[in-house]
Design a protein around this motif. Sequence first.
Motif, PDB file in Angstrom:
ATOM      1  N   ASN A   1       0.735  -1.317   0.003  1.00 57.27           N
ATOM      2  CA  ASN A   1       0.044  -0.051   0.087  1.00 57.27           C
ATOM      3  C   ASN A   1       1.092   1.285  -0.056  1.00 57.27           C
ATOM      4  OD1 ASN A   1      -2.987  -0.984   0.634  1.00 57.27           O
ATOM      5  ND2 ASN A   1      -1.721  -2.248   1.830  1.00 57.27           N
ATOM      6  N   ALA A   2       0.426   2.235  -0.687  1.00 57.00           N
ATOM      7  CA  ALA A   2       1.147   3.516  -0.744  1.00 57.00           C
ATOM      8  C   ALA A   2       0.236   4.779  -0.661  1.00 57.00           C
ATOM      9  CB  ALA A   2       2.098   3.509  -2.302  1.00 57.00           C
ATOM     10  N   LEU A   3       0.516   5.459   0.129  1.00 56.10           N
ATOM     11  CA  LEU A   3      -0.202   6.869   0.298  1.00 56.10           C
ATOM     12  C   LEU A   3       0.777   7.988   0.114  1.00 56.10           C
ATOM     13  CD1 LEU A   3      -2.232   6.102   3.562  1.00 56.10           C
ATOM     14  CD2 LEU A   3      -3.209   6.452   1.339  1.00 56.10           C
ATOM     15  N   SER A   4       0.251   9.061  -0.599  1.00 54.07           N
ATOM     16  CA  SER A   4       1.006  10.115  -0.832  1.00 54.07           C
ATOM     17  C   SER A   4       0.113  11.194  -0.935  1.00 54.07           C
ATOM     18  CB  SER A   4       1.814   9.922  -2.106  1.00 54.07           C
ATOM     19  OG  SER A   4       0.546   9.695  -3.342  1.00 54.07           O
ATOM     20  N   PHE A   5       0.682  12.482  -0.649  1.00 51.71           N
ATOM     21  CA  PHE A   5       0.182  13.747  -0.773  1.00 51.71           C
ATOM     22  C   PHE A   5       1.396  14.790  -0.993  1.00 51.71           C
ATOM     23  CE2 PHE A   5       1.073  13.558   3.880  1.00 51.71           C
ATOM     24  CZ  PHE A   5       1.693  14.999   4.180  1.00 51.71           C
ATOM     25  N   GLY A   6       0.881  16.023  -2.004  1.00 52.81           N
ATOM     26  CA  GLY A   6       2.099  16.975  -2.179  1.00 52.81           C
ATOM     27  C   GLY A   6       1.419  18.283  -2.336  1.00 52.81           C
ATOM     28  N   LEU A   7       2.482  19.429  -2.198  1.00 53.03           N
ATOM     29  CA  LEU A   7       2.102  20.506  -2.622  1.00 53.03           C
ATOM     30  C   LEU A   7       2.873  21.378  -4.047  1.00 53.03           C
ATOM     31  CD1 LEU A   7       2.117  22.031   0.982  1.00 53.03           C
ATOM     32  CD2 LEU A   7       0.209  21.655  -0.478  1.00 53.03           C
ATOM     33  N   GLY A   8       2.574  22.201  -4.402  1.00 51.88           N
ATOM     34  CA  GLY A   8       3.155  22.634  -5.583  1.00 51.88           C
ATOM     35  C   GLY A   8       2.901  24.141  -5.800  1.00 51.88           C
ATOM     36  N   TYR A   9       3.598  24.783  -6.398  1.00 56.30           N
ATOM     37  CA  TYR A   9       3.457  26.461  -6.316  1.00 56.30           C
ATOM     38  C   TYR A   9       4.193  26.839  -7.721  1.00 56.30           C
ATOM     39  CZ  TYR A   9       2.741  31.249  -5.350  1.00 56.30           C
ATOM     40  OH  TYR A   9       1.838  32.529  -5.464  1.00 56.30           O
ATOM     41  N   ASP A  10       3.476  27.397  -8.641  1.00 61.03           N
ATOM     42  CA  ASP A  10       3.831  27.691  -9.876  1.00 61.03           C
ATOM     43  C   ASP A  10       4.070  29.280 -10.191  1.00 61.03           C
ATOM     44  OD1 ASP A  10       3.797  28.216 -12.893  1.00 61.03           O
ATOM     45  OD2 ASP A  10       2.128  26.889 -13.149  1.00 61.03           O
ATOM     46  N   PHE A  11       5.160  29.539 -10.449  1.00 61.99           N
ATOM     47  CA  PHE A  11       5.917  30.899 -10.812  1.00 61.99           C
ATOM     48  C   PHE A  11       5.823  31.122 -12.161  1.00 61.99           C
ATOM     49  CE2 PHE A  11       7.843  29.193  -6.740  1.00 61.99           C
ATOM     50  CZ  PHE A  11       7.533  30.222  -5.950  1.00 61.99           C
ATOM     51  N   LYS A  12       4.739  30.890 -12.807  1.00 59.37           N
ATOM     52  CA  LYS A  12       4.727  31.169 -14.261  1.00 59.37           C
ATOM     53  C   LYS A  12       5.654  30.205 -14.969  1.00 59.37           C
ATOM     54  CE  LYS A  12       2.445  35.603 -13.873  1.00 59.37           C
ATOM     55  NZ  LYS A  12       2.380  36.849 -14.521  1.00 59.37           N
ATOM     56  N   SER A  13       6.968  30.781 -15.338  1.00 62.76           N
ATOM     57  CA  SER A  13       7.756  30.013 -16.039  1.00 62.76           C
ATOM     58  C   SER A  13       8.480  28.956 -15.151  1.00 62.76           C
ATOM     59  CB  SER A  13       8.823  30.913 -16.562  1.00 62.76           C
ATOM     60  OG  SER A  13       8.361  31.598 -17.730  1.00 62.76           O
ATOM     61  N   PHE A  14       8.608  29.085 -13.808  1.00 63.69           N
ATOM     62  CA  PHE A  14       9.245  28.031 -12.932  1.00 63.69           C
ATOM     63  C   PHE A  14       8.366  27.586 -11.919  1.00 63.69           C
ATOM     64  CE2 PHE A  14      12.707  30.884 -14.249  1.00 63.69           C
ATOM     65  CZ  PHE A  14      13.691  30.092 -14.806  1.00 63.69           C
ATOM     66  N   TYR A  15       8.666  26.361 -11.445  1.00 63.88           N
ATOM     67  CA  TYR A  15       7.727  25.891 -10.380  1.00 63.88           C
ATOM     68  C   TYR A  15       8.352  24.970  -9.635  1.00 63.88           C
ATOM     69  CZ  TYR A  15       7.939  21.575 -13.329  1.00 63.88           C
ATOM     70  OH  TYR A  15       8.002  20.569 -14.124  1.00 63.88           O
ATOM     71  N   ILE A  16       7.799  24.782  -8.595  1.00 62.81           N
ATOM     72  CA  ILE A  16       8.602  23.960  -7.390  1.00 62.81           C
ATOM     73  C   ILE A  16       7.431  22.907  -6.765  1.00 62.81           C
ATOM     74  CG2 ILE A  16       8.364  25.785  -5.615  1.00 62.81           C
ATOM     75  CD1 ILE A  16      10.839  24.435  -4.264  1.00 62.81           C
ATOM     76  N   ASP A  17       7.881  21.635  -6.627  1.00 60.17           N
ATOM     77  CA  ASP A  17       6.847  20.794  -6.030  1.00 60.17           C
ATOM     78  C   ASP A  17       7.491  20.007  -4.941  1.00 60.17           C
ATOM     79  OD1 ASP A  17       4.695  21.474  -7.805  1.00 60.17           O
ATOM     80  OD2 ASP A  17       5.554  20.127  -9.298  1.00 60.17           O
ATOM     81  N   ALA A  18       6.590  19.611  -4.008  1.00 58.37           N
ATOM     82  CA  ALA A  18       7.063  18.553  -2.904  1.00 58.37           C
ATOM     83  C   ALA A  18       6.058  17.453  -2.542  1.00 58.37           C
ATOM     84  CB  ALA A  18       7.678  19.575  -1.611  1.00 58.37           C
ATOM     85  N   THR A  19       6.690  16.420  -2.157  1.00 62.19           N
ATOM     86  CA  THR A  19       5.872  15.317  -1.961  1.00 62.19           C
ATOM     87  C   THR A  19       6.205  14.417  -1.009  1.00 62.19           C
ATOM     88  OG1 THR A  19       4.860  15.173  -4.322  1.00 62.19           O
ATOM     89  CG2 THR A  19       4.879  13.007  -2.989  1.00 62.19           C
ATOM     90  N   TYR A  20       5.390  13.986  -0.057  1.00 59.96           N
ATOM     91  CA  TYR A  20       5.748  12.776   0.879  1.00 59.96           C
ATOM     92  C   TYR A  20       4.849  11.568   0.648  1.00 59.96           C
ATOM     93  CZ  TYR A  20       4.967  10.165   5.048  1.00 59.96           C
ATOM     94  OH  TYR A  20       5.178   8.991   5.858  1.00 59.96           O
ATOM     95  N   GLN A  21       5.445  10.428   0.658  1.00 60.03           N
ATOM     96  CA  GLN A  21       5.025   9.216   0.258  1.00 60.03           C
ATOM     97  C   GLN A  21       5.273   8.204   1.434  1.00 60.03           C
ATOM     98  OE1 GLN A  21       6.988   6.738  -2.921  1.00 60.03           O
ATOM     99  NE2 GLN A  21       5.371   6.863  -4.057  1.00 60.03           N
ATOM    100  N   ASN A  22       4.277   7.372   1.631  1.00 62.59           N
ATOM    101  CA  ASN A  22       4.582   6.278   2.584  1.00 62.59           C
ATOM    102  C   ASN A  22       4.138   4.960   1.850  1.00 62.59           C
ATOM    103  OD1 ASN A  22       2.825   4.299   4.754  1.00 62.59           O
ATOM    104  ND2 ASN A  22       4.731   5.137   5.530  1.00 62.59           N
ATOM    105  N   ILE A  23       5.026   3.938   1.841  1.00 59.93           N
ATOM    106  CA  ILE A  23       4.623   2.457   1.437  1.00 59.93           C
ATOM    107  C   ILE A  23       4.873   1.711   2.579  1.00 59.93           C
ATOM    108  CG2 ILE A  23       5.586   1.164  -0.445  1.00 59.93           C
ATOM    109  CD1 ILE A  23       6.902   3.147  -1.929  1.00 59.93           C
ATOM    110  N   SER A  24       3.923   0.711   2.479  1.00 62.22           N
ATOM    111  CA  SER A  24       4.015  -0.277   3.691  1.00 62.22           C
ATOM    112  C   SER A  24       3.581  -1.796   3.276  1.00 62.22           C
ATOM    113  CB  SER A  24       3.169   0.056   4.809  1.00 62.22           C
ATOM    114  OG  SER A  24       1.591   0.346   4.369  1.00 62.22           O
ATOM    115  N   SER A  25       4.260  -2.679   3.931  1.00 57.03           N
ATOM    116  CA  SER A  25       3.583  -3.928   3.509  1.00 57.03           C
ATOM    117  C   SER A  25       4.216  -5.106   4.789  1.00 57.03           C
ATOM    118  CB  SER A  25       4.354  -4.413   2.386  1.00 57.03           C
ATOM    119  OG  SER A  25       6.023  -4.753   2.431  1.00 57.03           O
ATOM    120  N   LYS A  26       3.598  -6.086   4.888  1.00 56.61           N
ATOM    121  CA  LYS A  26       3.980  -6.977   5.930  1.00 56.61           C
ATOM    122  C   LYS A  26       3.946  -8.347   5.039  1.00 56.61           C
ATOM    123  CE  LYS A  26       1.102  -4.618   9.801  1.00 56.61           C
ATOM    124  NZ  LYS A  26       0.088  -5.003  10.640  1.00 56.61           N
TER     125      LYS A  26
END
Length: 470
Positions: A393-418
């Motif tokens: 199972n994998a859960l993720s969420f992220g944020l991004g900001y668009d500066f028109k020509s440039f952009y920056i994105d960040a993400t956190y992801q958790n992957i789990s198994s037993k």
Amino acid sequence: MLKKSLVLMSISAAFFAQAQDVSIIRNSIEMYSGSPMVGSSKFNAMGGANGALGGDASSLLTNPAGLGVAISGEVSGTLSISNYKNTSTLGNSSLGYNKTQGDIGNIGAVMTFQLLSESAWKFVNIGVNFSNQSLDNYIETPGNTNIIYDFDIANNDSSSFGGHAYNRTGYLSKTSVGVGANYNNSLYIGAGLNFLNASIDQYDTARFNSTANGASELFDKNETPFSERSNGFSASLGVIGKVGPMFRLGASIETPTFWNIDRGYNFYNDSVYGDGSAVEDRRLTSPLKASVSAAFVPNKNFSLDVDYTLGLTKPKYKEYSGADVEINNFFKDNYKNLSELRIGAEYRLKQLRLRGGYAYASSPIDALTVSKFNNDGTASDQSYSNLILSDRNALSFGLGYDFKSFYIDATYQNISSKYTNPFMYGILDTNNGINSAYYSSTRTIESGSYIVSDVKSNRNNFFITFGWKF
């Protein structure tokens, strides 16, 4: 007690008596039959679901037709910080291990070429994508003093099981180049070529403690430590179509990956060569994969995508030896075709981007029955539905900001198994050329049963992407 002679096993687990058993199965499925899925932060935040959306170079990981959706050039780079923690439990004892490392996770670029003509073909775009992920995986299992091996009963020479370590280090990368086209802003087609590389070093070591004085002795499984340097090739085709103002459907297919694997390993107590090292070449064909996708895009501010991927064939080694035949038979009888569901969404609030995703991959191996040691040191047969690998199972969420020509994105992801982790099965049968026993500098341990621990795996990944549109 660990037996010096082979005990009877169920037919479903018969392959385990042969070569490198668990390591070969795990790597064949987890490394060579999957695909690197580390894309841009946007791609990762949406759970890898973009098969009917496309728009950037990460489309080459799912559906190359997504390249045709782009209407401007783009280049991006993604840094990844990954942390994993494995906790292995045997009886009432547990050992945990965690590791954090950083690397370049993804680099992507798309060049767009607008067709200035009366034709319905609007764009022809070219994309390049590099995806990279760590294969590091360390599992340390605590000991059990009830599991005893008698080296020499007459002289009271015996040792108790003191622990086990499985250690794999390395990486897997996928470089893809592709082309996508836009027909009348309603139909998109694409094709890609994929070049994969893998590098691993792996160990399988057990510790036994003397019952007389507590002295520790380390044992390596035959044909370990070993290393593999591999390269592979596959191709992909895809299509995306608008079926209304708010809905899109996508489909893609990726050929099997044709792997060339160079392996080097140590061997012990060979009937002809004694102790030494060897190299061998192997050929593996991974499964053919097909994906279908659907997207809901009611406006420019919201999008939702659902992807489903199914493996249509099974892994298969070119049969140079009896060991290759055995593992192919194992996959034929016990491997379940790849099945993965991915869901992702994005909401735009002016220049801010909010993203979330979920991915589920089913267990790739049918239930297996093996002879295993109980906590009191006796052995019995037991069936497992999550032996070696399991659901993920994998859960993720992220944020991004668009500066028109440039952009920056960040993400956190958790992957789990037993899953359950089998080890310590090993026999020496010189008449049939079978040697999967464990060796120290002076002794040999054979066992007709497994020790099986319960492993909880938890991976936390952080991604940050810097991009430029032109």
